[in-house]
Design a protein around this motif. Structure first.
Motif, PDB file in Angstrom:
ATOM      1  N   ALA A   1       0.798  -1.233   0.000  1.00  0.00           N
ATOM      2  CA  ALA A   1       0.000   0.000   0.000  1.00  0.00           C
ATOM      3  C   ALA A   1       0.826   1.275   0.000  1.00  0.00           C
ATOM      4  O   ALA A   1       0.290   2.358  -0.227  1.00  0.00           O
ATOM      5  CB  ALA A   1      -0.930   0.011   1.213  1.00  0.00           C
ATOM      6  N   SER A   2       2.133   1.186   0.255  1.00  0.00           N
ATOM      7  CA  SER A   2       2.941   2.382   0.498  1.00  0.00           C
ATOM      8  C   SER A   2       3.656   2.885  -0.749  1.00  0.00           C
ATOM      9  O   SER A   2       4.147   2.107  -1.568  1.00  0.00           O
ATOM     10  CB  SER A   2       3.988   2.098   1.582  1.00  0.00           C
ATOM     11  OG  SER A   2       3.375   1.810   2.811  1.00  0.00           O
ATOM     12  N   ASP A   3       3.725   4.214  -0.857  1.00  0.00           N
ATOM     13  CA  ASP A   3       4.561   4.855  -1.875  1.00  0.00           C
ATOM     14  C   ASP A   3       5.986   5.040  -1.369  1.00  0.00           C
ATOM     15  O   ASP A   3       6.939   5.086  -2.150  1.00  0.00           O
ATOM     16  CB  ASP A   3       3.981   6.226  -2.241  1.00  0.00           C
ATOM     17  CG  ASP A   3       2.571   6.121  -2.784  1.00  0.00           C
ATOM     18  OD1 ASP A   3       2.408   5.564  -3.886  1.00  0.00           O
ATOM     19  OD2 ASP A   3       1.630   6.572  -2.091  1.00  0.00           O
ATOM     20  N   VAL A   4       6.120   5.162  -0.060  1.00  0.00           N
ATOM     21  CA  VAL A   4       7.424   5.303   0.596  1.00  0.00           C
ATOM     22  C   VAL A   4       7.455   4.341   1.774  1.00  0.00           C
ATOM     23  O   VAL A   4       6.505   4.286   2.555  1.00  0.00           O
ATOM     24  CB  VAL A   4       7.654   6.741   1.116  1.00  0.00           C
ATOM     25  CG1 VAL A   4       9.016   6.854   1.792  1.00  0.00           C
ATOM     26  CG2 VAL A   4       7.504   7.759  -0.003  1.00  0.00           C
ATOM     27  N   VAL A   5       8.549   3.580   1.902  1.00  0.00           N
ATOM     28  CA  VAL A   5       8.738   2.673   3.037  1.00  0.00           C
ATOM     29  C   VAL A   5      10.034   3.068   3.735  1.00  0.00           C
ATOM     30  O   VAL A   5      11.092   3.119   3.111  1.00  0.00           O
ATOM     31  CB  VAL A   5       8.813   1.203   2.592  1.00  0.00           C
ATOM     32  CG1 VAL A   5       9.172   0.301   3.775  1.00  0.00           C
ATOM     33  CG2 VAL A   5       7.502   0.766   1.950  1.00  0.00           C
ATOM     34  N   SER A   6       9.947   3.358   5.040  1.00  0.00           N
ATOM     35  CA  SER A   6      11.115   3.779   5.814  1.00  0.00           C
ATOM     36  C   SER A   6      11.325   2.810   6.971  1.00  0.00           C
ATOM     37  O   SER A   6      10.409   2.572   7.757  1.00  0.00           O
ATOM     38  CB  SER A   6      10.920   5.207   6.322  1.00  0.00           C
ATOM     39  OG  SER A   6      12.133   5.769   6.764  1.00  0.00           O
ATOM     40  N   LEU A   7      12.532   2.238   7.059  1.00  0.00           N
ATOM     41  CA  LEU A   7      12.841   1.223   8.064  1.00  0.00           C
ATOM     42  C   LEU A   7      13.446   1.861   9.312  1.00  0.00           C
ATOM     43  O   LEU A   7      14.413   2.622   9.222  1.00  0.00           O
ATOM     44  CB  LEU A   7      13.822   0.195   7.498  1.00  0.00           C
ATOM     45  CG  LEU A   7      13.386  -0.558   6.238  1.00  0.00           C
ATOM     46  CD1 LEU A   7      14.453  -1.555   5.827  1.00  0.00           C
ATOM     47  CD2 LEU A   7      12.043  -1.250   6.437  1.00  0.00           C
ATOM     48  N   HIS A   8      12.895   1.492  10.475  1.00  0.00           N
ATOM     49  CA  HIS A   8      13.373   2.048  11.746  1.00  0.00           C
ATOM     50  C   HIS A   8      13.321   1.008  12.850  1.00  0.00           C
ATOM     51  O   HIS A   8      12.848   1.283  13.956  1.00  0.00           O
ATOM     52  CB  HIS A   8      12.548   3.286  12.118  1.00  0.00           C
ATOM     53  CG  HIS A   8      12.619   4.345  11.082  1.00  0.00           C
ATOM     54  ND1 HIS A   8      13.744   5.109  10.873  1.00  0.00           N
ATOM     55  CD2 HIS A   8      11.724   4.726  10.139  1.00  0.00           C
ATOM     56  CE1 HIS A   8      13.539   5.932   9.864  1.00  0.00           C
ATOM     57  NE2 HIS A   8      12.329   5.718   9.397  1.00  0.00           N
ATOM     58  N   CYS A   9      13.826  -0.187  12.544  1.00  0.00           N
ATOM     59  CA  CYS A   9      13.820  -1.263  13.534  1.00  0.00           C
ATOM     60  C   CYS A   9      15.251  -1.753  13.768  1.00  0.00           C
ATOM     61  O   CYS A   9      16.129  -1.534  12.938  1.00  0.00           O
ATOM     62  CB  CYS A   9      12.919  -2.417  13.081  1.00  0.00           C
ATOM     63  SG  CYS A   9      12.948  -2.749  11.318  1.00  0.00           S
ATOM     64  N   PRO A  10      15.493  -2.413  14.891  1.00  0.00           N
ATOM     65  CA  PRO A  10      16.835  -2.949  15.150  1.00  0.00           C
ATOM     66  C   PRO A  10      17.100  -4.165  14.280  1.00  0.00           C
ATOM     67  O   PRO A  10      16.171  -4.787  13.753  1.00  0.00           O
ATOM     68  CB  PRO A  10      16.768  -3.335  16.637  1.00  0.00           C
ATOM     69  CG  PRO A  10      15.319  -3.617  16.872  1.00  0.00           C
ATOM     70  CD  PRO A  10      14.561  -2.669  15.994  1.00  0.00           C
ATOM     71  N   LEU A  11      18.367  -4.509  14.122  1.00  0.00           N
ATOM     72  CA  LEU A  11      18.724  -5.726  13.400  1.00  0.00           C
ATOM     73  C   LEU A  11      18.812  -6.881  14.390  1.00  0.00           C
ATOM     74  O   LEU A  11      19.628  -6.869  15.309  1.00  0.00           O
ATOM     75  CB  LEU A  11      20.072  -5.536  12.691  1.00  0.00           C
ATOM     76  CG  LEU A  11      20.576  -6.755  11.911  1.00  0.00           C
ATOM     77  CD1 LEU A  11      19.651  -7.076  10.741  1.00  0.00           C
ATOM     78  CD2 LEU A  11      21.999  -6.543  11.431  1.00  0.00           C
ATOM     79  N   ASP A  12      17.948  -7.858  14.207  1.00  0.00           N
ATOM     80  CA  ASP A  12      18.003  -9.081  15.003  1.00  0.00           C
ATOM     81  C   ASP A  12      17.512 -10.220  14.119  1.00  0.00           C
ATOM     82  O   ASP A  12      17.309 -10.041  12.903  1.00  0.00           O
ATOM     83  CB  ASP A  12      17.186  -8.954  16.297  1.00  0.00           C
ATOM     84  CG  ASP A  12      15.719  -8.578  16.044  1.00  0.00           C
ATOM     85  OD1 ASP A  12      15.188  -8.918  14.963  1.00  0.00           O
ATOM     86  OD2 ASP A  12      15.104  -7.949  16.931  1.00  0.00           O
ATOM     87  N   ASP A  13      17.322 -11.378  14.701  1.00  0.00           N
ATOM     88  CA  ASP A  13      16.928 -12.536  13.885  1.00  0.00           C
ATOM     89  C   ASP A  13      15.584 -12.330  13.198  1.00  0.00           C
ATOM     90  O   ASP A  13      15.334 -12.878  12.122  1.00  0.00           O
ATOM     91  CB  ASP A  13      16.875 -13.798  14.761  1.00  0.00           C
ATOM     92  CG  ASP A  13      18.262 -14.259  15.197  1.00  0.00           C
ATOM     93  OD1 ASP A  13      19.249 -13.843  14.551  1.00  0.00           O
ATOM     94  OD2 ASP A  13      18.368 -15.012  16.178  1.00  0.00           O
ATOM     95  N   SER A  14      14.701 -11.523  13.798  1.00  0.00           N
ATOM     96  CA  SER A  14      13.374 -11.315  13.223  1.00  0.00           C
ATOM     97  C   SER A  14      13.381 -10.288  12.086  1.00  0.00           C
ATOM     98  O   SER A  14      12.440 -10.257  11.278  1.00  0.00           O
ATOM     99  CB  SER A  14      12.380 -10.880  14.305  1.00  0.00           C
ATOM    100  OG  SER A  14      12.682  -9.572  14.768  1.00  0.00           O
ATOM    101  N   THR A  15      14.400  -9.441  12.020  1.00  0.00           N
ATOM    102  CA  THR A  15      14.437  -8.397  10.986  1.00  0.00           C
ATOM    103  C   THR A  15      15.533  -8.610   9.950  1.00  0.00           C
ATOM    104  O   THR A  15      15.582  -7.887   8.957  1.00  0.00           O
ATOM    105  CB  THR A  15      14.628  -7.006  11.620  1.00  0.00           C
ATOM    106  OG1 THR A  15      15.864  -6.973  12.347  1.00  0.00           O
ATOM    107  CG2 THR A  15      13.475  -6.665  12.549  1.00  0.00           C
ATOM    108  N   ARG A  16      16.410  -9.574  10.176  1.00  0.00           N
ATOM    109  CA  ARG A  16      17.470  -9.833   9.204  1.00  0.00           C
ATOM    110  C   ARG A  16      16.849 -10.265   7.878  1.00  0.00           C
ATOM    111  O   ARG A  16      16.007 -11.137   7.831  1.00  0.00           O
ATOM    112  CB  ARG A  16      18.422 -10.906   9.728  1.00  0.00           C
ATOM    113  CG  ARG A  16      19.741 -10.998   8.964  1.00  0.00           C
ATOM    114  CD  ARG A  16      20.658 -12.021   9.602  1.00  0.00           C
ATOM    115  NE  ARG A  16      20.885 -11.759  11.016  1.00  0.00           N
ATOM    116  CZ  ARG A  16      21.767 -10.883  11.487  1.00  0.00           C
ATOM    117  NH1 ARG A  16      22.515 -10.186  10.650  1.00  0.00           N
ATOM    118  NH2 ARG A  16      21.901 -10.701  12.786  1.00  0.00           N
ATOM    119  N   ASN A  17      17.263  -9.617   6.805  1.00  0.00           N
ATOM    120  CA  ASN A  17      16.719  -9.893   5.462  1.00  0.00           C
ATOM    121  C   ASN A  17      15.210  -9.672   5.424  1.00  0.00           C
ATOM    122  O   ASN A  17      14.481 -10.364   4.710  1.00  0.00           O
ATOM    123  CB  ASN A  17      17.064 -11.315   5.025  1.00  0.00           C
ATOM    124  CG  ASN A  17      17.346 -11.393   3.538  1.00  0.00           C
ATOM    125  OD1 ASN A  17      17.839 -10.440   2.936  1.00  0.00           O
ATOM    126  ND2 ASN A  17      17.039 -12.527   2.929  1.00  0.00           N
TER     127      ASN A  17
END
Length: 306
Positions: A196-212
């Motif tokens: 749904a997004s025209d712009v996606v901005s990432l603001h989460c930590p890097l851990d096993d759930s967010t890797r790749n």
């Protein structure tokens, strides 16, 4: 002054942080150092604390000092610190939470604007003597949809920036309930946000759930021409997959963190089109540098003083 020392993995830190740590002997690594040099310094100085900005604070580094009690992170990303080793060794590892939130959020906004209006490409063309007014069409953000992935201190600021511009804001954060989110945003699942997004901005930590997190499949869910911004941590985007999309003209990217840093002339990023790249400087402003250094110093003192 204590005889105890604190190792600082940088050539200097903000004077306000130095003043806080005035009772300790401060030992600086300098701006460039190898892991072997860091281990040797820690082994020689036997610090009670490490103020960590650069380098990997792995188990070898931590175990090199029998006196080590605390690692204060100059920033919020903790992936450069082996936290499992710290727990085993009885060392506290603490992030300077919220210390650079405004700085990083402002960079995210800048990258969004730069991509939407192709500012860097236009600037380069102007310096080459071109006038590309005819045929140029920018992307207007007012009325568009901003997807914020991770709605902590930085993500909240970016969401508010988007709302101020007139964007509809979607948020994905599995750790927050709807009542904990900024007023006026809509909470959705990640894949619904991507479609749904025209712009996606990432603001989460890097851990096993967010890797790749944004792998090739999820990148394929994005709208053609969508803008992706990552001012958080490297490793959350499949770099090869997104470069393929950028070369095909399907996406635009604002990127401040890379799996392999620093990049050099041989990096595949050097000739990647439709990408605005910055050298991991999200928190590097006058306010951000002070906040990170002072926050790290305060965290160190909170442990050392009991």
């Amino acid at each position: 002054m204590h005889q105890d020392s604190i190792v600082i993995t940088e050539e200097k830190i903000h004077p306000d942080a130095v003043a806080l740590l005035k009772d300790y002997r401060l030992c600086y690594t300098g701006a460039r150092f190898s892991q072997e040099e860091l281990v040797a310094l820690v082994e020689r100085e036997q610090p009670v604390a490490i103020l960590s900005r650069y380098g990997q604070i792995n188990e070898q580094v931590q175990s090199a000092s029998r006196k080590l009690k605390v690692i204060g992170r100059h920033g919020v990303g903790m992936d450069a610190i082996d936290q499992a080793a710290a727990r085993r060794l009885g060392v506290q590892a603490i992030a300077a939470t919220g210390s650079n939130s405004q700085s990083v959020a402002e960079l995210a906004l800048g990258l969004i604007l730069a991509c939407a209006r192709r500012i860097c490409w236009l600037d380069a063309r102007m310096h080459e003597g071109h006038w590309d007014k005819q045929g140029y069409v920018g992307f207007e953000l007012s009325g568009a949809t901003l997807g914020v992935v991770g709605c902590g201190a930085i993500g909240r600021r970016v969401a508010r920036f988007g709302q101020a511009i007139g964007m509809r804001v979607l948020v994905n954060d599995p750790y927050l309930d709807a009542h904990q989110l900024p007023e006026g945003v809509t909470q959705v699942e990640l894949e619904a946000l991507l479609t749904a997004s025209d712009v996606v901005s990432l603001h989460c930590p890097l851990d096993d759930s967010t890797r790749n997190l944004l792998d090739a499949r999820r990148l394929g869910l994005l709208r053609k021409g969508a803008i992706v911004v990552n001012t958080a941590r490297a490793g959350m985007i499949d770099e090869a997959a997104i470069r393929e999309k950028l070369h095909a003209g399907e996406l635009h990217l604002g990127l401040d963190c890379f799996v392999h840093e620093p990049i050099n002339a041989e990096s595949p990023w050097v000739d990647t089109p439709n990408a605005v790249l910055t050298p991991h400087i999200g928190g590097t402003t006058n306010g951000g540098l002070r906040g990170m250094a002072v926050g790290a110093a305060q965290n160190i003192l909170s442990v050392l003083r009991g």
